[in-house]
Design an enzyme around this catalytic site. Structure first.
Site, PDB file in Angstrom:
ATOM      1  N   ASP A 150      33.408  38.371  41.338  1.00 48.65           N
ATOM      2  CA  ASP A 150      34.178  38.779  40.150  1.00 48.65           C
ATOM      3  C   ASP A 150      33.307  39.691  39.283  1.00 48.65           C
ATOM      4  O   ASP A 150      32.124  39.870  39.548  1.00 48.65           O
ATOM      5  CB  ASP A 150      34.648  37.556  39.364  1.00 48.65           C
ATOM      6  N   HIS A 475      33.945  36.887  49.707  1.00 48.05           N
ATOM      7  CA  HIS A 475      34.844  36.998  48.554  1.00 48.05           C
ATOM      8  C   HIS A 475      34.121  37.853  47.518  1.00 48.05           C
ATOM      9  O   HIS A 475      33.382  37.357  46.686  1.00 48.05           O
ATOM     10  CB  HIS A 475      35.141  35.602  48.004  1.00 48.05           C
ATOM     11  N   ASP A 520      34.782  32.506  57.119  1.00 42.40           N
ATOM     12  CA  ASP A 520      34.386  33.859  56.712  1.00 42.40           C
ATOM     13  C   ASP A 520      35.637  34.676  56.408  1.00 42.40           C
ATOM     14  O   ASP A 520      35.988  35.585  57.150  1.00 42.40           O
ATOM     15  CB  ASP A 520      33.544  34.499  57.828  1.00 42.40           C
ATOM     16  N   GLU A 529      31.914  33.227  48.600  1.00 40.73           N
ATOM     17  CA  GLU A 529      31.664  34.210  47.543  1.00 40.73           C
ATOM     18  C   GLU A 529      30.172  34.576  47.556  1.00 40.73           C
ATOM     19  O   GLU A 529      29.380  34.026  48.324  1.00 40.73           O
ATOM     20  CB  GLU A 529      32.072  33.645  46.160  1.00 40.73           C
TER      21      GLU A 529
HETATM   22  O1  9MR Z   1      28.474  28.654  41.259  1.00 38.56           O
HETATM   23  C1  9MR Z   1      29.459  27.955  40.540  1.00 38.56           C
HETATM   24  C2  9MR Z   1      29.683  26.615  41.191  1.00 38.56           C
HETATM   25  O2  9MR Z   1      28.509  25.828  41.107  1.00 38.56           O
HETATM   26  C3  9MR Z   1      30.840  25.903  40.534  1.00 38.56           C
HETATM   27  O3  9MR Z   1      31.122  24.723  41.257  1.00 38.56           O
HETATM   28  C4  9MR Z   1      32.063  26.818  40.513  1.00 38.56           C
HETATM   29  C5  9MR Z   1      33.266  26.190  39.841  1.00 38.56           C
HETATM   30  O4  9MR Z   1      33.053  26.014  38.497  1.00 38.56           O
HETATM   31  O5  9MR Z   1      31.756  28.039  39.855  1.00 38.56           O
HETATM   32  C6  9MR Z   1      30.729  28.757  40.494  1.00 38.56           C
HETATM   33  O6  9MR Z   1      30.487  29.901  39.758  1.00 38.56           O
HETATM   34  C7  9MR Z   1      31.402  30.967  39.880  1.00 38.56           C
HETATM   35  C8  9MR Z   1      31.631  31.475  38.465  1.00 38.56           C
HETATM   36  O7  9MR Z   1      32.356  30.505  37.749  1.00 38.56           O
HETATM   37  C9  9MR Z   1      32.325  32.819  38.415  1.00 38.56           C
HETATM   38  N1  9MR Z   1      31.665  33.782  39.257  1.00 38.56           N
HETATM   39  C10 9MR Z   1      31.530  33.347  40.615  1.00 38.56           C
HETATM   40  C11 9MR Z   1      30.748  32.076  40.707  1.00 38.56           C
HETATM   41  C12 9MR Z   1      30.516  31.645  42.159  1.00 38.56           C
HETATM   42  O8  9MR Z   1      31.653  31.218  42.807  1.00 38.56           O
END
Ligand code: 9MR
Ligand code: ZN
Length: 550
Positions: A150, A475, A520, A529
């Site tokens: 994102d 992602h 994947d 991601e």
């Molecule tokens: O890395 C984060 C993970 O530990 C959490 O479980 C998750 C849900 O809250 O969020 C991950 O962080 C994401 C962030 O909120 C937005 N950018 C992408 C991050 C990786 O997925």
């Protein structure tokens, strides 16, 4: 299947392939002419041969004796592996691509063809931001790196990534000397520091006049899967959190110390910003949590406590200034109950410990610290933290011994972003090795890298562009929307997650073992991601193994 580090192995490290089918013998053959150069007998991993986290039966094929550089395959009764290398510096291009990924995450500037090649694109996210709750956009917060797949930019995530990168640079600067073809290349500053400065300049903008720091800047909801310059929704600056202020103080102090050798003015700006943030913490002793406002859906990075962020800040400000007041805060926080070894975005205690353990006034010999410059109290605390660090590293060595894939991960460690845990444990092991010179830590750290690069139950290399079967559909909006089949190289996937919670979750049957709970596919944001703080511990580990000895 034959599971290997798909890049290969260093000549003087342990070399093991993992077989999931029995075979009476295995052979190492040259990849070009198939001549046999080594033969061995696979050994069942345990009496039952079963690995808990994957459910696989595994046999270990150890060819450590073979130390000659070359390109090889492994042949068993029924299979031949892909070719891989034995050689020095085989992780150099991996390391450099992992670092260059940050350039590809730059926000607020165009990526030009001379630096980005076919992955060039236009300038993004330069509009002024509106403080949530206000009606006019007045805040200039452009720059920095996109967090992940994102386009949000989040303070605590940024500080975590910078910490991994800057500590790596401080511990082994000689591994960060190659030019990376970024806009600043050739200016006399190592490119890792040039790249980190791009993030730091943005981070400095996130500070308010009273020393506090915004938790994040992003749109209200995540963008569609479009290129960053097509994401033109309004930008918001979200509230201040004490985690953001603590992390900001810590990482600016760390950076001030490192950049002092290259740019005094920049170092002084960082010092002033760190002290000001710390003053805000002193004036606001209460926890300032962060929750997304109703209806907003970008990354939250919530946390239940700011004690570990304050601990890290106290450590770094003590290290930067030597002043007693920071040491006193550090001692007080040290007595509190939170992890002093974790290196994550919500658990930063390990960074505080790392700061103290790598202080030049301490010299660790087996289990005690010796120093002529430190008080008895300082020596005692450092010695206790040193023991905790080594205890943690010992746990990881045990986990790896109990794992058929020789990885320091138990079944319950496969959560969202498990590859961060794999690589963070690699950092812990490397630091334990640097402090003690005990080779078992080094071997265990190298095994973490082998896991990341394909010696795991899915058989994927989790780094785009590296290995023979690497992930191709992370992602990540830019990689999806650029219209180019090949993913941008150097991005680390989050990896297996036993509790996937994204549109791809139905692809994974309910009884899938944790280490195999992966797909994947683009939709899989809880499995596949990328983020800046999953790449950064991989930079640390790959850089360490880039050269033979620290
Ligand atoms: O890395 C984060 C993970 O530990 C959490 O479980 C998750 C849900 O809250 O969020 C991950 O962080 C994401 C962030 O909120 C937005 N950018 C992408 C991050 C990786 O997925
Ligand atoms: Zn952007």
């Amino acid at each position: 299947m034959i599971h290997i580090n798909q890049i290969g192995y260093l000549p003087n490290e342990t070399k093991v392939a993992i077989l999931t089918e029995p075979s009476d013998v295995f052979e190492l053959i040259y990849s070009d002419n198939h001549q046999v150069v080594f033969q061995g007998t696979p050994v069942a991993f345990s009496e039952a041969a079963t690995d808990a986290a994957s459910g696989d039966s595994v046999w270990l094929a150890d060819f450590s004796e073979l130390t000659t550089s070359g390109s090889y395959c492994i042949r068993t009764a029924n299979e031949v592996s892909a070719s891989f290398a034995i050689g020095e510096q085989i992780y150099k291009s991996l390391k450099n691509d992992l670092i260059k990924s940050y350039y590809y995450q730059r926000c607020g500037c165009a990526l030009l063809p001379q630096h980005a090649g076919r992955f060039s694109h236009g300038c993004c996210h330069t509009a002024l931001a509106t403080l949530v709750g206000e009606s006019h956009a007045t805040l200039e917060l452009s720059g920095g790196w996109h967090d992940a797949g994102d386009y949000g930019r989040y303070t605590t995530a940024a500080a975590t990534a910078l910490a991994h990168l800057l500590y790596a640079f401080e511990l082994f600067p000689e591994r960060f000397q190659e030019a990376l073809n970024i806009p600043e290349s050739g200016n006399g500053v190592p490119d890792l520091l040039n790249e980190c400065r791009y993030e730091l300049e943005w981070l400095l903008k996130m500070q308010l006049p009273d020393g506090s720091v915004f938790h994040k800047v992003s749109t209200w909801r995540h963008a569609a899967f479009v290129m960053p310059e097509e994401d033109t929704a309004p930008l918001y600056a979200y509230a201040v959190s004490s985690m953001a202020v603590g992390d900001f103080a810590a990482v600016c102090a760390l950076a001030a110390r490192i950049y002092a050798a290259y740019d005094t003015d920049f170092s002084m700006r960082l010092t002033a910003a760190a002290i000001q943030a710390y003053r805000f913490l002193q004036a606001h002793p209460d926890f300032i949590p962060f929750r997304n406002p109703e209806g907003s859906g970008t990354g939250e990075y919530g946390d239940r406590s700011d004690r570990d962020e304050r601990f890290w800040a106290a450590a770094e400000l003590f290290r930067l200034t030597g002043e007693q007041c920071y040491w006193e805060d550090f001692v007080q926080l040290y007595a509190e109950d939170f992890s002093k070894t974790h290196l994550g975005y919500a658990s930063t205690g390990g960074f505080g410990t790392l700061s103290l353990l790598t202080h030049p006034n301490f010299r660790f010999v087996s289990d005690c610290s010796l120093s002529t410059h430190m008080t008895t109290e300082q020596q005692n605390i450092a010695a206790a933290l040193f023991r905790s660090w080594c205890d943690e590293a010992d746990n990881y060595v045990t986990f790896a011994r109990e794992s058929g894939y020789q990885v320091a991960m138990t079944s319950k460690d496969f959560h969202w972003g498990s590859n961060m845990t794999v690589m963070n444990r690699g950092i812990t092991l490397i630091v334990a090795y640097l402090l003690t010179k005990n080779p078992c830590y080094r071997t265990a750290a190298c095994n973490q890298l082998h896991y990341l690069l394909g010696r795991n139950a899915t058989g994927y290399s989790y780094v785009t562009g590296h290995g023979t079967k690497y992930i191709r559909h992370p992602h990540m909006r830019t990689i999806f929307a650029d219209g180019i089949d090949e993913p941008i190289p150097g991005f680390v996937s989050g990896g297996p997650n036993a509790r996937p919670c994204d549109p791809a979750a139905p692809l994974i049957p309910a009884d899938t073992p944790p280490m195999k709970s992966f797909a994947d596919v683009y939709e899989a944001y809880s499995l596949n991601e990328v983020t800046i703080y999953w790449n950064s511990p991989a930079v640390f580990v790959a850089a360490f193994f880039d050269s033979a000895e620290a």
